[in-house]
Design a protein around this motif. Structure first.
Motif, PDB file in Angstrom:
ATOM      1  N   ALA A 170      -9.416  22.319  21.732  1.00  0.00           N
ATOM      2  CA  ALA A 170      -8.697  21.490  20.754  1.00  0.00           C
ATOM      3  C   ALA A 170      -9.101  20.022  20.881  1.00  0.00           C
ATOM      4  N   ASN A 171      -9.329  19.565  22.108  1.00  0.00           N
ATOM      5  CA  ASN A 171      -9.791  18.184  22.316  1.00  0.00           C
ATOM      6  C   ASN A 171     -11.153  17.955  21.654  1.00  0.00           C
ATOM      7  N   LEU A 172     -12.037  18.954  21.761  1.00  0.00           N
ATOM      8  CA  LEU A 172     -13.352  18.855  21.127  1.00  0.00           C
ATOM      9  C   LEU A 172     -13.208  18.771  19.607  1.00  0.00           C
ATOM     10  N   VAL A 173     -12.321  19.584  19.050  1.00  0.00           N
ATOM     11  CA  VAL A 173     -12.076  19.541  17.605  1.00  0.00           C
ATOM     12  C   VAL A 173     -11.554  18.165  17.203  1.00  0.00           C
ATOM     13  N   ASP A 174     -10.663  17.604  18.011  1.00  0.00           N
ATOM     14  CA  ASP A 174     -10.121  16.274  17.717  1.00  0.00           C
ATOM     15  C   ASP A 174     -11.200  15.195  17.737  1.00  0.00           C
ATOM     16  N   ILE A 175     -12.189  15.354  18.597  1.00  0.00           N
ATOM     17  CA  ILE A 175     -13.295  14.389  18.661  1.00  0.00           C
ATOM     18  C   ILE A 175     -14.175  14.485  17.420  1.00  0.00           C
ATOM     19  N   LEU A 176     -14.453  15.725  16.985  1.00  0.00           N
ATOM     20  CA  LEU A 176     -15.371  15.942  15.863  1.00  0.00           C
ATOM     21  C   LEU A 176     -14.717  15.749  14.495  1.00  0.00           C
ATOM     22  N   PHE A 177     -13.407  16.028  14.403  1.00  0.00           N
ATOM     23  CA  PHE A 177     -12.756  16.081  13.094  1.00  0.00           C
ATOM     24  C   PHE A 177     -12.850  14.781  12.289  1.00  0.00           C
ATOM     25  N   PRO A 178     -12.606  13.596  12.887  1.00  0.00           N
ATOM     26  CA  PRO A 178     -12.681  12.362  12.088  1.00  0.00           C
ATOM     27  C   PRO A 178     -14.041  12.172  11.419  1.00  0.00           C
ATOM     28  N   TRP A 179     -15.120  12.520  12.129  1.00  0.00           N
ATOM     29  CA  TRP A 179     -16.459  12.380  11.554  1.00  0.00           C
ATOM     30  C   TRP A 179     -16.644  13.338  10.389  1.00  0.00           C
ATOM     31  N   PHE A 180     -16.189  14.582  10.557  1.00  0.00           N
ATOM     32  CA  PHE A 180     -16.294  15.554   9.467  1.00  0.00           C
ATOM     33  C   PHE A 180     -15.426  15.151   8.276  1.00  0.00           C
ATOM     34  N   LEU A 181     -14.251  14.601   8.557  1.00  0.00           N
ATOM     35  CA  LEU A 181     -13.378  14.144   7.468  1.00  0.00           C
ATOM     36  C   LEU A 181     -14.053  13.066   6.638  1.00  0.00           C
ATOM     37  N   GLU A 182     -14.656  12.094   7.314  1.00  0.00           N
ATOM     38  CA  GLU A 182     -15.242  10.949   6.614  1.00  0.00           C
ATOM     39  C   GLU A 182     -16.582  11.275   5.958  1.00  0.00           C
ATOM     40  N   ASN A 183     -17.243  12.358   6.384  1.00  0.00           N
ATOM     41  CA  ASN A 183     -18.567  12.665   5.847  1.00  0.00           C
ATOM     42  C   ASN A 183     -18.627  13.928   4.998  1.00  0.00           C
ATOM     43  N   PHE A 184     -17.705  14.877   5.193  1.00  0.00           N
ATOM     44  CA  PHE A 184     -17.783  16.152   4.472  1.00  0.00           C
ATOM     45  C   PHE A 184     -16.491  16.542   3.770  1.00  0.00           C
TER      46      PHE A 184
END
Length: 358
Positions: A273-287
C-alpha cells in the motif's frame, strides 16, 4: 486542447509515457531491445486504444454551470463560491443531516458536500463513516444496520451543539438531494462504496434521472477512479472530480503529519500500500485525470501550493482544498492561492482579509 494539434499532442504524450513505462519494465526483466520503428508503431496503437476507452470531460458549459467562475487570487467574494459546506458544515450542526443542510443554506452556503453509504438492505443513505460509533449512540458497521434501525439513531447525540437539536436522523439519499434542489444548493456527492460499484453507479444514475436538474448543479467525487470511470462511461455528461490525500491507501487517517496516521494493514500488505501511495500521485497527474475526464481534484489542504494549483490549471482541472476550518488557513488559500475550500464550519471571523494584509 480537445481538437487539432493540441489534441494529438496530449494523446501522444500520455501514450508515449505509458509505453516508456511498460518498455522500461520489460527491458529490466527481459533485457528487451527493439528498433525505434516498433516503438513508434506501439505508441500509435496505444493512441488508438486510448482514444477509444478514454472519456473526454463533459461539455465546458456544463462544467462551468456546476463549478461556477474559475477562482483566482483577488477575485471578490461575490464572484466565487469560495466556501463549500463539508458534510453539510458538520461543526455547525449534526453531520450530513437535513438540519445541517438547512442551516448551511441559512448561513450563506451555495455548495454542499455529502457522502453516500448503504444499509444492510442496500438502501442509500447520507453518511460518512464505515461505522456509526463516532456520531450516534449506536455501534457497528453501517452496512450491518437495517434501514429502519438507522432511522432510530440520533446524529445530535454526540454533536457539540446537540442540545440545540431535538432529534436529527440519518437522511435517505433521495430525501437529502430533494432538499438540496429545493434550497437551490449545488452538490458534491462523495462515493466511498467501492466494494459495490454496480449498485453505487445504479443509485447515482437513478438520481440523475429523477432530478434532471442535477446535471447543471452536481459534481460526483470519489477516492476511487474506477467508480468515476464506470459512472462517466454510462453518462459522459456527469461532472466528476477525484478526491486525494497523501498516504490514502496505506493509512486510514492523515492530518498533515506522520504522527496522526493509523495504518490500514500490516506486514507485506502495508509495504504494498505504501508503494501504491508513492506511485499514485504521479499516475493521477499524468494518466488518471486524462483517462477519466476529470473536471476537478479535491485534495488535502497539506498538498495545496501555488505550483500545484498552477499545474492542474494548465490541464483545465480545478483544485479544491479540504478540510479547512482555521480562519487564517481559509484566508490564505482563498485570497493568496485562489482555491475554494471545503469547511466544517461557515462561522466567519472578520475581517479575514485584514489579517493577511497586516
Amino acid at each position: 486542447m480537445e481538437g487539432g494539434l493540441g489534441w494529438l499532442m496530449l494523446y501522444t504524450r500520455v501514450c508515449g509515457l505509458s509505453w516508456i513505462l511498460v518498455y522500461l519494465a520489460l527491458s529490466l526483466v527481459l533485457g528487451l531491445m527493439t528498433h525505434i520503428t516498433l516503438h513508434l508503431m506501439i505508441v500509435g496503437l496505444m493512441i488508438c486504444l486510448v482514444s477509444y476507452f478514454r472519456l473526454p470531460p463533459p461539455n465546458p458549459t456544463i462544467v462551468r454551470q456546476v463549478l461556477g467562475t474559475d477562482p483566482a487570487p483577488g477575485l471578490p467574494d461575490s464572484a466565487v463560491d469560495w466556501l463549500i459546506a463539508h458534510r453539510a458544515a458538520c461543526l455547525d450542526a449534526p453531520e450530513n443531516s437535513i438540519e445541517a443542510l438547512r442551516l448551511a443554506a441559512k448561513n450563506g452556503a451555495k455548495i454542499i458536500e455529502f457522502d453516500v453509504s448503504f444499509t444492510s438492505c442496500m438502501s442509500p443513505v447520507v453518511f460518512h463513516d464505515d461505522t456509526v460509533d463516532r456520531v450516534t449512540q449506536a455501534t457497528g458497521h453501517i452496512s450491518s444496520h437495517t434501514h429502519s434501525n438507522l432511522k432510530k439513531l440520533n446524529l445530535a447525540t454526540k454533536h457539540p451543539l446537540g442540545s440545540s437539536f431535538e432529534f436529527s436522523g440519518i437522511p435517505d439519499l433521495e430525501e437529502f438531494v430533494a432538499e438540496c434542489m429545493k434550497l437551490n444548493m449545488k452538490m458534491i456527492i462523495d462515493l466511498k462504496t467501492y466494494e459495490v460499484p454496480e449498485e453505487t453507479i445504479s443509485v447515482i444514475l437513478n438520481l440523475y434521472k429523477k432530478f434532471p436538474g442535477m446535471k447543471s448543479c452536481t459534481m460526483v467525487t470519489s477516492f476511487f477512479p474506477h467508480l468515476l470511470y464506470q459512472l462517466r462511461r454510462k453518462d459522459p455528461e456527469i461532472v466528476c472530480s477525484l478526491s486525494y490525500r497523501p498516504h490514502f491507501f496505506a493509512f486510514s487517517t492523515y492530518e498533515g503529519t506522520n504522527v496522526s496516521m493509523k495504518p490500514r494493514f500490516s506486514g507485506f500488505m502495508l509495504h504494498t500500500a505504501n508503494l501504491v501511495d508513492i506511485l499514485f500521485p504521479w499516475f493521477l497527474e499524468n494518466f488518471i485525470w486524462f483517462f477519466v475526464g476529470l473536471s476537478a481534484v479535491l485534495v488535502h489542504k497539506a498538498v495545496v501550493t501555488h505550483q500545484y494549483v498552477s499545474d492542474w490549471r494548465r490541464k483545465g482541472v480545478r483544485v479544491m482544498a479540504w478540510t479547512v476550518n482555521d480562519p487564517l488557513e481559509k484566508a490564505f488559500l482563498i485570497h493568496t492561492v485562489g482555491v475554494q475550500c471545503l469547511t466544517d464550519t461557515l462561522e466567519k471571523v472578520k475581517p479575514d482579509q485584514w489579517v493577511l494584509k497586516d
